[in-house]
Design an enzyme around this catalytic site. Sequence first.
Site, mmCIF file in Angstrom:
data_model
loop_
_atom_site.group_PDB
_atom_site.id
_atom_site.type_symbol
_atom_site.label_atom_id
_atom_site.label_comp_id
_atom_site.label_asym_id
_atom_site.label_seq_id
_atom_site.Cartn_x
_atom_site.Cartn_y
_atom_site.Cartn_z
ATOM 1 N N GLU A 22 0.803 -1.233 0.000
ATOM 2 C CA GLU A 22 0.000 0.000 0.000
ATOM 3 C C GLU A 22 0.834 1.282 0.000
ATOM 4 O OE1 GLU A 22 -2.777 -0.438 3.272
ATOM 5 O OE2 GLU A 22 -3.425 -2.407 2.566
ATOM 6 N N ASN A 46 2.116 -5.215 -3.121
ATOM 7 C CA ASN A 46 0.736 -5.574 -2.798
ATOM 8 C C ASN A 46 -0.089 -4.314 -2.500
ATOM 9 O OD1 ASN A 46 -1.195 -7.720 -2.063
ATOM 10 N ND2 ASN A 46 -1.026 -6.938 0.034
ATOM 11 N N HIS A 62 -10.348 -6.449 -1.865
ATOM 12 C CA HIS A 62 -11.370 -6.112 -0.857
ATOM 13 C C HIS A 62 -12.512 -5.404 -1.587
ATOM 14 C CE1 HIS A 62 -8.835 -7.149 2.539
ATOM 15 N NE2 HIS A 62 -7.868 -6.399 2.058
ATOM 16 N N GLU A 79 -6.018 -10.763 -0.771
ATOM 17 C CA GLU A 79 -6.777 -10.459 0.470
ATOM 18 C C GLU A 79 -8.275 -10.383 0.178
ATOM 19 O OE1 GLU A 79 -5.304 -7.025 2.599
ATOM 20 O OE2 GLU A 79 -3.228 -7.438 2.039
ATOM 21 N N ASP A 105 -12.115 -10.349 0.102
ATOM 22 C CA ASP A 105 -13.386 -10.447 0.821
ATOM 23 C C ASP A 105 -14.376 -9.551 0.088
ATOM 24 O OD1 ASP A 105 -12.500 -7.906 1.859
ATOM 25 O OD2 ASP A 105 -11.889 -8.821 3.757
HETATM 26 O O1 9MR Z 1 -6.966 -7.928 9.015
HETATM 27 C C1 9MR Z 1 -6.007 -7.066 9.603
HETATM 28 C C2 9MR Z 1 -6.527 -6.547 10.933
HETATM 29 O O2 9MR Z 1 -6.615 -7.599 11.883
HETATM 30 C C3 9MR Z 1 -5.626 -5.436 11.454
HETATM 31 O O3 9MR Z 1 -6.205 -4.864 12.625
HETATM 32 C C4 9MR Z 1 -5.476 -4.376 10.374
HETATM 33 C C5 9MR Z 1 -4.601 -3.213 10.817
HETATM 34 O O4 9MR Z 1 -4.668 -2.200 9.869
HETATM 35 O O5 9MR Z 1 -4.907 -4.968 9.210
HETATM 36 C C6 9MR Z 1 -5.763 -5.914 8.640
HETATM 37 O O6 9MR Z 1 -5.221 -6.437 7.449
HETATM 38 C C7 9MR Z 1 -4.970 -5.502 6.410
HETATM 39 C C8 9MR Z 1 -3.782 -6.009 5.620
HETATM 40 O O7 9MR Z 1 -2.698 -6.254 6.457
HETATM 41 C C9 9MR Z 1 -3.392 -5.038 4.510
HETATM 42 N N1 9MR Z 1 -4.524 -4.710 3.668
HETATM 43 C C10 9MR Z 1 -5.762 -4.321 4.350
HETATM 44 C C11 9MR Z 1 -6.125 -5.367 5.407
HETATM 45 C C12 9MR Z 1 -7.463 -5.021 6.065
HETATM 46 O O8 9MR Z 1 -7.364 -3.817 6.764
#
Ligand code: 9MR
Length: 389
Positions: free
Chosen positions: A177, A224, A260, A288, A290
């Site tokens: 990101e 990513n 997402h 990722e 969903d």
């Molecule tokens: O699913 C993850 C969540 O448990 C954490 O609190 C969060 C912190 O920002 O990150 C989530 O995973 C993220 C991933 O690492 C990167 N892309 C977005 C995902 C959803 O926020």
Amino acid sequence: MRIRHPLLVVALATAALTATPAAAFATTGGHPPVGSGTTIHDTQPSLRILAQRSGLRVGAAVNMDLYGSDATYTAIVNQQFSTVSPENVMKWQLVEPTQGTYDWAPADRLVAGARAAHQLVRGHTLVWHNQLPSWLSTDGVTTSFTPQQVRDLLHKHVTDEVTHFKGQIWQWDVVNEAFADDGTPRQDIFYQAYQALGMNGTDYIADAFRWAHEADPRALLFYNDYNLEFTGAKSNAVYAFVQQLQAQGVPIDGVGFQGHLDTQYGFPDLQNNLTRFAALGLKVALTEVDVRTFVQPDPANPGAYTDIPLTPALQATQQSYWTQLLQACLAVRQCLSFTAWGVDDGHSWIPGVFHGEGAGLLFDPSYHPKPQYQELRKVLLTTHAPRRS
Ligand code: 9MR
């Protein structure tokens, strides 16, 4: 990519998940039995078995608070998926909570479990403005370290983490990101440090890939990001940027499309974007996935929500989005893996971030497979589309 021990995998896949009383559906307001029972049938091939036909790896992000302690959760992870991603435990905040003191234990547990279940691991993630340890930065944009110290800390972090897991990671999300939706690079502590050192702000990205490659030359190294699924300012910027990296000889192997999605927006021209990145000689992956939607409020709990879509039409849209996501990946031979960002709706990041939305995953909070799970099985069963290995 072939699963090395097909017999064991078949054995895993044919073991029943759980015997769950039908009443569980009423109490959770959950999903009706799929097929003819309340469980994934012992005769029904798993996602991982079906995906093997095309050499595709199907995966899930794993929550280490449940893995190993919640038997049903763990059984689903092992039976259904052929690749796993740590949802959190490989992030910098988790592996180095105190400067200079590493905690690899939870991530080591996942890597060992994956090996036992004949799964490959997607390492997530080495460099991200979010979930940094508080000693480094609490907001991702300010730090008390000097620019040179930030660069040195980044070098040490990437080298130490990739070295620790050397030989055990299939794909690393090296940088996560780094671009905003308008296509401009995020001005986080790394970008700012490199600018202050007289370089291009984005040069930290090339450095991270080079350092990761030095530490584990065999791991596939990915950039990513989210919203790359749509053609637009962001995917165009990343598309131009990865070409720059390639022109500079930076060892980048692939681009991860997070996936997402939300039913309130149209389905993206994903296949087109996967194809144009793959045409650069890169591998691609859905990393990722969903699909969130608006869900019904919980009558028993004011202010809380169920995981039931607000309308049948939204449920149908969700199913169709899952189908199209998988079809797009299968249609592009360089698309190596398709990973869901979690297992069940009871443990998903979505409700905590998007008020009134949820139901994004393949299993409901009682671990029953949802209709979208069956949709994926159908797609895998009816498609034979070998990957480029
Ligand atoms: O699913 C993850 C969540 O448990 C954490 O609190 C969060 C912190 O920002 O990150 C989530 O995973 C993220 C991933 O690492 C990167 N892309 C977005 C995902 C959803 O926020």
